[in-house]
Design an enzyme around this catalytic site. Structure first.
Site, short mmCIF file in Angstrom:
data_model
loop_
_atom_site.label_atom_id
_atom_site.label_comp_id
_atom_site.label_asym_id
_atom_site.label_seq_id
_atom_site.Cartn_x
_atom_site.Cartn_y
_atom_site.Cartn_z
N LYS A 41 -5.48 4.45 19.10
CA LYS A 41 -5.67 5.42 17.75
C LYS A 41 -7.01 5.70 17.39
O LYS A 41 -7.30 6.93 17.04
CB LYS A 41 -5.15 4.67 16.59
CG LYS A 41 -5.09 5.54 15.32
CD LYS A 41 -4.50 6.83 15.54
CE LYS A 41 -4.09 7.44 13.89
NZ LYS A 41 -5.41 7.45 12.86
N GLY B 88 1.68 5.35 3.02
CA GLY B 88 2.37 4.12 2.80
C GLY B 88 3.62 4.50 2.10
O GLY B 88 4.69 4.10 2.43
N GLY C 245 0.14 4.33 -1.03
CA GLY C 245 -0.51 5.71 -1.08
C GLY C 245 -0.01 6.87 -0.51
O GLY C 245 1.31 6.74 0.03
N ARG C 246 -0.73 7.88 0.21
CA ARG C 246 -0.27 9.28 0.75
C ARG C 246 0.60 8.92 1.83
O ARG C 246 1.82 9.34 2.10
CB ARG C 246 -1.31 9.77 1.19
CG ARG C 246 -2.07 10.49 -0.04
CD ARG C 246 -2.97 11.68 0.60
NE ARG C 246 -4.01 11.21 1.55
CZ ARG C 246 -5.48 10.83 1.13
NH1 ARG C 246 -5.96 11.08 -0.12
NH2 ARG C 246 -6.15 10.34 1.99
N GLU D 262 -9.92 14.02 18.01
CA GLU D 262 -9.69 15.06 16.97
C GLU D 262 -11.03 15.52 16.27
O GLU D 262 -11.01 16.52 16.12
CB GLU D 262 -8.93 14.17 15.80
CG GLU D 262 -8.37 14.85 14.55
CD GLU D 262 -8.10 13.68 13.61
OE1 GLU D 262 -8.65 13.47 12.61
OE2 GLU D 262 -7.02 13.41 13.93
N GLY E 194 0.70 -1.27 -0.05
CA GLY E 194 -0.09 -0.04 0.02
C GLY E 194 0.95 1.41 0.02
O GLY E 194 1.39 1.70 0.93
N HIS F 139 -7.96 8.56 19.88
CA HIS F 139 -7.06 9.63 19.53
C HIS F 139 -7.89 10.40 18.18
O HIS F 139 -8.14 11.60 18.24
CB HIS F 139 -5.82 9.39 18.80
CG HIS F 139 -5.10 10.29 17.89
ND1 HIS F 139 -5.49 10.48 16.63
CD2 HIS F 139 -3.99 11.28 18.26
CE1 HIS F 139 -4.76 11.40 15.88
NE2 HIS F 139 -3.65 11.79 17.07
N ASN F 140 -8.64 9.59 17.24
CA ASN F 140 -9.20 10.18 16.32
C ASN F 140 -10.59 10.74 16.78
O ASN F 140 -11.21 11.99 16.01
CB ASN F 140 -9.48 9.19 14.88
CG ASN F 140 -8.16 9.12 14.25
OD1 ASN F 140 -7.10 9.15 14.81
ND2 ASN F 140 -8.20 8.66 12.90
N GLY G 293 -0.48 11.58 8.98
CA GLY G 293 -0.76 12.22 7.55
C GLY G 293 0.02 12.23 6.46
O GLY G 293 1.18 11.73 6.66
N ASN H 152 -6.16 1.86 9.90
CA ASN H 152 -7.07 2.28 10.79
C ASN H 152 -7.89 1.13 11.07
O ASN H 152 -9.33 1.52 10.85
CB ASN H 152 -7.89 3.75 10.45
CG ASN H 152 -6.88 4.98 10.73
OD1 ASN H 152 -6.27 4.76 11.78
ND2 ASN H 152 -7.08 6.00 9.89
#
Length: 332
Positions: A190, A12, A9-10, A197, A7, A193-194, A124, A96
């Site tokens: 986590k 990974g 992506g942004r 957020e 993976g 945490h979110n 992020g 996630n």
């Protein structure tokens, strides 16, 4: 140290880049061959399939990090990789996923002697430079074995003042990575945490919406104010109690587009907010603010205000999340 990453992506892709910078060896796979090719140019070893990735991991025990969206795609990757790994190997889900899925997967893989770890990863699109805050669950011995990987990804102590009175607590927490406990514990931390957020973002967004509407003609003329929201955000960044990265992102967005006209006000949720509320219900713990923040996101898909545009601006800033356009079908 060698590790496989699935993976690219942004997050990974940047995880791989940060590990390579730190001197680690990465074998990479993604459904998009161009993503693999780009990281091969950066020094990674490319793989054409999960089986090829497993075969190219030649250090024992092998370790593979799955960085895919939660749900069916992660489930399939974990199942296939689990079948390719041997006793003692370590399979990591850094996305996630729901912590209950982690508990189930860990039990299933333990039957083959494969060690499963859940790593809640926060940072992020900025993680390459800033590092990633890591919340880790699974077998303690596997955590210790992978310590060089976690240390390379974590942000380090940086310029944040040290907390007095920590005594003999694990110093690695100050570096930005935590062994949270057995399987599922990392993703549970986590998840909360979110959820927090969501609440923090909602408070910022509502505050700026009140400021923006203080110039309404419905108010007495001598009590109307025309605030420059970008300037308010900027001054709050300088020594105020509400200083935060979310406020930094808000200031950036408002400086570039004071009315946030590029945002529709439609705000998605990625799952963890819902799971946080489910956990609160399961534990009979009141979570008024977090629940309200989640429901605002649901409402935003029917009607929305400037506050929801603020939420979208922050989501774009920290995670590169692009909201669905006006009139699109809401997520279930």
């Amino acid at each position: 140290m060698q590790i496989g990453v699935i993976g690219l992506g942004r997050m990974g892709g940047n995880i791989v880049r940060r590990l390579i910078r730190a001197g680690h060896s990465c074998v990479v796979f993604d459904a998009n061959p161009k993503a693999v090719a780009g990281l091969v140019e950066a020094g990674a070893v490319g793989a054409t399939s999960l089986a090829d990735l497993a075969a190219k991991l030649d250090q024992r025990p092998r370790a593979a990090w799955v960085m895919l969206p939660s749900g069916a795609v992660t489930e399939a990757a974990v199942a296939e990789l689990g079948g390719l790994m041997e006793a003692g190997d370590i399979l990591i889900d850094g996305g996630n996923s729901n912590f209950k899925d982690d508990v189930r997967r860990a039990k299933a893989l333990a039957g083959r002697g494969v060690r499963y770890m859940d790593v809640g990863t926060s940072g992020g699109v900025w993680g390459l430079e800033r590092g990633y805050c890591l919340m880790i669950g699974g077998e303690r011995a596997a955590f210790e074995f992978l310590d060089p990987i976690f240390a390379a990804l974590a942000p380090g102590i940086g310029d944040i003042p040290r907390t007095e009175g920590r005594g003999a607590r694990d110093p690695r927490v100050e570096q930005g990575y935590l062994y949270a406990g057995p399987s599922g514990a990392g993703h549970f931390v986590k998840m909360i945490h979110n959820g927090i957020e969501y609440g923090m973002m909602q408070a910022i967004a509502e505050g700026f919406d009140i400021l923006r509407n203080r110039g309404s003609e419905k108010l007495p003329a001598d009590e109307r104010y025309d605030f420059d929201l970008a300037d308010v955000a900027e001054v709050w960044r300088r020594g105020s109690v509400v200083t935060s990265w979310l406020l930094d992102l808000s200031a950036d967005a408002l400086a570039g587009d004071g009315q946030l006209e590029h945002f529709s006000g439609h705000v998605e949720d990625s799952g963890e907010g819902r799971w946080t509320i489910e956990a609160a219900i399961e534990q009979a713990v009141p979570a008024d603010v977090l629940a309200a923040a989640l429901f605002v996101r649901f409402r935003s898909r029917q009607q929305h205000t400037f506050a929801e545009k603020m939420l979208s601006a922050m989501r774009l800033g920290f995670g590169g999340h692009v909201e669905a356009p006006e009139g699109s079908k809401p997520k279930a």
